[in-house]
Design an enzyme around this catalytic site. Structure first.
Site, PDB file in Angstrom:
ATOM      1  N   THR A  27     -10.211 118.280 -13.029  1.00 46.36           N
ATOM      2  CA  THR A  27      -9.126 119.275 -13.474  1.00 46.36           C
ATOM      3  C   THR A  27      -9.793 120.572 -13.690  1.00 46.36           C
ATOM      4  O   THR A  27     -10.852 120.610 -14.102  1.00 46.36           O
ATOM      5  CB  THR A  27      -8.743 118.556 -15.043  1.00 46.36           C
ATOM      6  OG1 THR A  27      -8.003 117.402 -14.737  1.00 46.36           O
ATOM      7  CG2 THR A  27      -8.078 119.690 -15.806  1.00 46.36           C
ATOM      8  N   HIS A 177      -3.659 107.984 -11.904  1.00 50.51           N
ATOM      9  CA  HIS A 177      -4.601 108.055 -13.034  1.00 50.51           C
ATOM     10  C   HIS A 177      -4.319 107.091 -14.075  1.00 50.51           C
ATOM     11  O   HIS A 177      -3.668 107.182 -15.098  1.00 50.51           O
ATOM     12  CB  HIS A 177      -4.553 109.259 -13.499  1.00 50.51           C
ATOM     13  CG  HIS A 177      -5.645 109.751 -14.297  1.00 50.51           C
ATOM     14  ND1 HIS A 177      -6.619 108.816 -14.641  1.00 50.51           N
ATOM     15  CD2 HIS A 177      -6.300 111.059 -14.469  1.00 50.51           C
ATOM     16  CE1 HIS A 177      -7.729 109.706 -15.320  1.00 50.51           C
ATOM     17  NE2 HIS A 177      -7.323 110.903 -15.277  1.00 50.51           N
ATOM     18  N   ASN A 180      -9.530 106.991 -18.444  1.00 49.90           N
ATOM     19  CA  ASN A 180      -9.715 108.082 -19.439  1.00 49.90           C
ATOM     20  C   ASN A 180      -9.023 108.233 -20.598  1.00 49.90           C
ATOM     21  O   ASN A 180      -8.860 109.465 -21.183  1.00 49.90           O
ATOM     22  CB  ASN A 180     -10.134 109.600 -18.615  1.00 49.90           C
ATOM     23  CG  ASN A 180     -11.207 109.517 -17.630  1.00 49.90           C
ATOM     24  OD1 ASN A 180     -12.065 108.527 -17.766  1.00 49.90           O
ATOM     25  ND2 ASN A 180     -11.129 110.553 -16.751  1.00 49.90           N
ATOM     26  N   TYR A 182      -5.675 108.187 -20.777  1.00 56.16           N
ATOM     27  CA  TYR A 182      -4.136 108.793 -20.642  1.00 56.16           C
ATOM     28  C   TYR A 182      -3.334 107.763 -20.387  1.00 56.16           C
ATOM     29  O   TYR A 182      -3.499 106.598 -21.007  1.00 56.16           O
ATOM     30  CB  TYR A 182      -4.266 109.696 -19.486  1.00 56.16           C
ATOM     31  CG  TYR A 182      -5.236 110.922 -19.636  1.00 56.16           C
ATOM     32  CD1 TYR A 182      -5.172 111.792 -20.585  1.00 56.16           C
ATOM     33  CD2 TYR A 182      -6.579 111.094 -18.831  1.00 56.16           C
ATOM     34  CE1 TYR A 182      -6.258 112.736 -21.001  1.00 56.16           C
ATOM     35  CE2 TYR A 182      -7.490 111.932 -18.766  1.00 56.16           C
ATOM     36  CZ  TYR A 182      -7.172 113.070 -20.037  1.00 56.16           C
ATOM     37  OH  TYR A 182      -8.186 113.844 -20.130  1.00 56.16           O
ATOM     38  N   ASN A 237     -11.129 109.695 -25.383  1.00 57.37           N
ATOM     39  CA  ASN A 237      -9.773 109.699 -26.225  1.00 57.37           C
ATOM     40  C   ASN A 237      -9.311 108.491 -26.672  1.00 57.37           C
ATOM     41  O   ASN A 237      -8.306 108.101 -26.932  1.00 57.37           O
ATOM     42  CB  ASN A 237      -8.575 110.201 -25.249  1.00 57.37           C
ATOM     43  CG  ASN A 237      -8.681 111.386 -24.596  1.00 57.37           C
ATOM     44  OD1 ASN A 237      -9.202 112.541 -25.411  1.00 57.37           O
ATOM     45  ND2 ASN A 237      -8.549 111.858 -23.599  1.00 57.37           N
TER      46      ASN A 237
HETATM   47  C1  FNR Z   1     -13.351 115.508 -14.891  1.00 51.58           C
HETATM   48  N1  FNR Z   1     -12.928 113.900 -14.639  1.00 51.58           N
HETATM   49  C2  FNR Z   1     -11.769 113.795 -14.258  1.00 51.58           C
HETATM   50  N2  FNR Z   1     -11.357 112.774 -13.962  1.00 51.58           N
HETATM   51  C3  FNR Z   1     -10.452 112.325 -13.692  1.00 51.58           C
HETATM   52  O1  FNR Z   1      -9.809 111.035 -13.491  1.00 51.58           O
HETATM   53  N3  FNR Z   1      -9.189 113.253 -13.495  1.00 51.58           N
HETATM   54  C4  FNR Z   1      -9.575 114.814 -13.824  1.00 51.58           C
HETATM   55  O2  FNR Z   1      -8.735 115.397 -13.594  1.00 51.58           O
HETATM   56  C5  FNR Z   1     -10.954 114.732 -14.132  1.00 51.58           C
HETATM   57  N4  FNR Z   1     -11.171 115.983 -14.429  1.00 51.58           N
HETATM   58  C6  FNR Z   1     -12.507 116.401 -14.860  1.00 51.58           C
HETATM   59  C7  FNR Z   1     -12.821 117.666 -15.180  1.00 51.58           C
HETATM   60  C8  FNR Z   1     -14.259 118.011 -15.060  1.00 51.58           C
HETATM   61  C9  FNR Z   1     -14.443 119.274 -15.440  1.00 51.58           C
HETATM   62  C10 FNR Z   1     -15.156 117.171 -15.229  1.00 51.58           C
HETATM   63  C11 FNR Z   1     -16.705 117.300 -15.328  1.00 51.58           C
HETATM   64  C12 FNR Z   1     -14.738 115.758 -14.943  1.00 51.58           C
HETATM   65  C13 FNR Z   1     -14.121 113.131 -14.456  1.00 51.58           C
HETATM   66  C14 FNR Z   1     -14.779 112.933 -13.018  1.00 51.58           C
HETATM   67  O3  FNR Z   1     -13.719 112.735 -12.086  1.00 51.58           O
HETATM   68  C15 FNR Z   1     -15.907 112.082 -12.861  1.00 51.58           C
HETATM   69  O4  FNR Z   1     -15.613 110.954 -13.310  1.00 51.58           O
HETATM   70  C16 FNR Z   1     -17.142 112.572 -13.767  1.00 51.58           C
HETATM   71  O5  FNR Z   1     -17.082 113.893 -13.595  1.00 51.58           O
HETATM   72  C17 FNR Z   1     -18.380 111.889 -13.499  1.00 51.58           C
HETATM   73  O6  FNR Z   1     -18.925 112.037 -11.921  1.00 51.58           O
HETATM   74  P1  FNR Z   1     -20.026 113.022 -11.898  1.00 51.58           P
HETATM   75  O7  FNR Z   1     -19.863 114.368 -12.172  1.00 51.58           O
HETATM   76  O8  FNR Z   1     -21.190 112.710 -12.814  1.00 51.58           O
HETATM   77  O9  FNR Z   1     -20.589 113.004 -10.460  1.00 51.58           O
HETATM   78  C1  8K6 Z   2      -9.744 122.084 -20.368  1.00 49.16           C
HETATM   79  C2  8K6 Z   2     -10.265 121.379 -19.292  1.00 49.16           C
HETATM   80  C3  8K6 Z   2      -9.818 120.063 -19.524  1.00 49.16           C
HETATM   81  C4  8K6 Z   2     -10.251 119.041 -18.444  1.00 49.16           C
HETATM   82  C5  8K6 Z   2     -10.051 117.563 -18.634  1.00 49.16           C
HETATM   83  C6  8K6 Z   2     -11.083 116.576 -18.141  1.00 49.16           C
HETATM   84  C7  8K6 Z   2     -12.164 116.292 -19.081  1.00 49.16           C
HETATM   85  C8  8K6 Z   2     -13.245 117.396 -18.925  1.00 49.16           C
HETATM   86  C9  8K6 Z   2     -14.698 116.953 -19.291  1.00 49.16           C
HETATM   87  C10 8K6 Z   2     -15.243 117.166 -20.495  1.00 49.16           C
HETATM   88  C11 8K6 Z   2     -16.212 116.151 -20.891  1.00 49.16           C
HETATM   89  C12 8K6 Z   2     -15.865 114.911 -21.508  1.00 49.16           C
HETATM   90  C13 8K6 Z   2     -16.819 114.096 -21.761  1.00 49.16           C
HETATM   91  C14 8K6 Z   2     -16.679 112.529 -22.056  1.00 49.16           C
HETATM   92  C15 8K6 Z   2     -17.615 111.650 -22.761  1.00 49.16           C
HETATM   93  C16 8K6 Z   2     -18.844 111.141 -21.964  1.00 49.16           C
HETATM   94  C17 8K6 Z   2     -19.300 109.964 -22.831  1.00 49.16           C
HETATM   95  C18 8K6 Z   2     -20.554 109.680 -22.309  1.00 49.16           C
END
Ligand code: FNR
Ligand code: 8K6
Length: 350
Positions: A27, A177, A180, A182, A237
């Site tokens: 995202t 999706h 996470n 949702y 969440n």
């Molecule tokens: C995510 N992740 C995520 N997952 C998902 O299913 N839909 C999404 O839109 C998003 N958006 C998102 C935004 C940002 C900024 C981050 C950092 C992560 C989770 C992502 O797909 C992934 O599972 C994790 O980032 C772990 O993988 P990496 O980053 O360790 O390779």
């Molecule tokens: C405004 C941006 C919204 C993006 C939504 C996707 C989630 C962003 C990533 C944030 C990190 C979440 C941490 C999750 C907990 C990990 C525990 C090991």
């Protein structure tokens, strides 16, 4: 050694990936005010066309699915046209792209969809989450409305329509999706699902909505173009509950029967262990699901490659390193150093 990442991989008879590296859904909150993808987004995805498969950032299926600013949609004709620019750009670069279909359920906020006239936040049960929208702290989460059977039927129809819109927009398939914390995931966990009807209490009932969505989408666009992301370990969440295990013990073999393009784990760090799953999320899923599995979560190319060699999963999704390195695939192939990811990189679309 990362050679196995550069083998082609056939998801099925329709789709063959040029390598085993997926770009994870990320995202970015960069769509325009009508939630239409921009040219900058098309350029961003096209720069990553070397991936075996790009999973798009999560895309909302309808206005009341929105929980973050400027997340793109797939419910208006302008959004479909905007995505067509993205998918054309990726295809021109030789890549493939799936749309990730999203409804945030109880972490939606009416601030984002008030112009539709609706103020209801929808979820399986009227159980809210603490806290507020990230980076918009004044928007505290609202107690959701428990969906009626009519709401559920409409949601299933809207997932199916969004999937058809994705194909119309040129996507190669969709990833639903279901991870996470949702909407789909909210049905799959006891923390958020307190229903007393045929969508609650038992594993079969709690899995019903997810399977209805999967079946409706697969029927509409084909099972070979339908994938799903799940988080059997609750970590975001959502509070975990050991009874959730039985829900996934039921759901995963059911999914296996559906012959999906793949199943994808939703997690940030796959080293995380869950007592009630008996280990990591990927190890648990691998033990009950025998079809194509995508692993993810703080892997490097090296650790992901060795996980594939050890048959822990079949394909590797890379998230944050792909934000920092648009040319991630070439860098790994050529043994070049990677740029390290930092959260400040989220401010721009490199
Ligand atoms: C995510 N992740 C995520 N997952 C998902 O299913 N839909 C999404 O839109 C998003 N958006 C998102 C935004 C940002 C900024 C981050 C950092 C992560 C989770 C992502 O797909 C992934 O599972 C994790 O980032 C772990 O993988 P990496 O980053 O360790 O390779
Ligand atoms: C405004 C941006 C919204 C993006 C939504 C996707 C989630 C962003 C990533 C944030 C990190 C979440 C941490 C999750 C907990 C990990 C525990 C090991």
């Amino acid at each position: 050694m990362t050679d196995n990442l550069f083998q082609t991989f056939a998801l099925n008879e329709t789709i063959t990936l040029q390598n085993r590296i997926l770009m994870a859904p990320l995202t970015r909150c960069m769509a325009d005010e009508e939630l239409v993808p921009t040219q900058a987004m098309a350029d961003y995805y096209a720069r990553r066309a070397e991936a075996g498969l790009i999973i798009s950032e999560a895309v909302i299926i309808r206005p009341d699915g929105q929980g973050y600013p400027n997340t793109p949609g797939l419910f208006s004709s302008a959004q479909i046209d905007g995505w067509r620019v993205v998918t054309d750009a990726v295809h021109q670069g030789g890549g493939k792209i799936f749309a990730q279909l999203w409804h945030t359920g109880r972490v939606a906020h009416p601030h984002f969809f008030k112009k539709t006239g609706s103020t209801d936040v929808l979820a399986p049960s009227a159980v809210g989450v603490e806290g507020s929208v990230p980076r918009m702290r004044e928007l505290t989460y609202q107690v959701p409305k428990a969906v009626t059977h009519e709401d559920i039927a409409q949601l299933v129809a809207d997932y199916s329509q969004a999937a058809a819109n994705a194909i119309d927009a040129g996507f190669d398939g969709v990833e639903i999706h279901g991870a996470n914390g949702y909407l789909l995931d909210q049905f799959l966990h006891h923390d958020s699902n307190h229903r007393q009807d045929e969508y609650g209490q038992t594993p079969e009932n709690m899995a019903r909505f997810a399977l209805e969505v999967v079946d409706a989408v697969a029927q509409r666009i084909g099972n070979e173009r339908t994938a799903l992301r799940v988080s059997p370990g609750a970590y975001f969440n959502m509070a975990s509950d050991e009874r959730d295990r039985a829900v996934f013990d039921y759901l995963l073999p059911q999914l296996e029967l559906r012959n999906l393009a793949f199943l994808h784990i939703g997690i940030f760090d796959d080293a995380m262990e869950f007592d009630y799953l008996g280990g990591s999320a990927s190890a648990y899923v691998r033990s009950v699901y025998n079809k194509t599995l995508v692993g993810v979560g703080s892997y490097t190319a090296q650790s992901g490659s060795s996980a594939i060699a050890q048959d822990k999963f079949d394909l590797l999704a890379i998230g944050r390193p792909f934000i920092a390195n648009p040319d991630y695939v070439s860098r790994v192939r050529e043994g070049k150093e990677l740029v390290e990811y930092s959260d400040e990189m989220l401010a721009t679309l490199l």
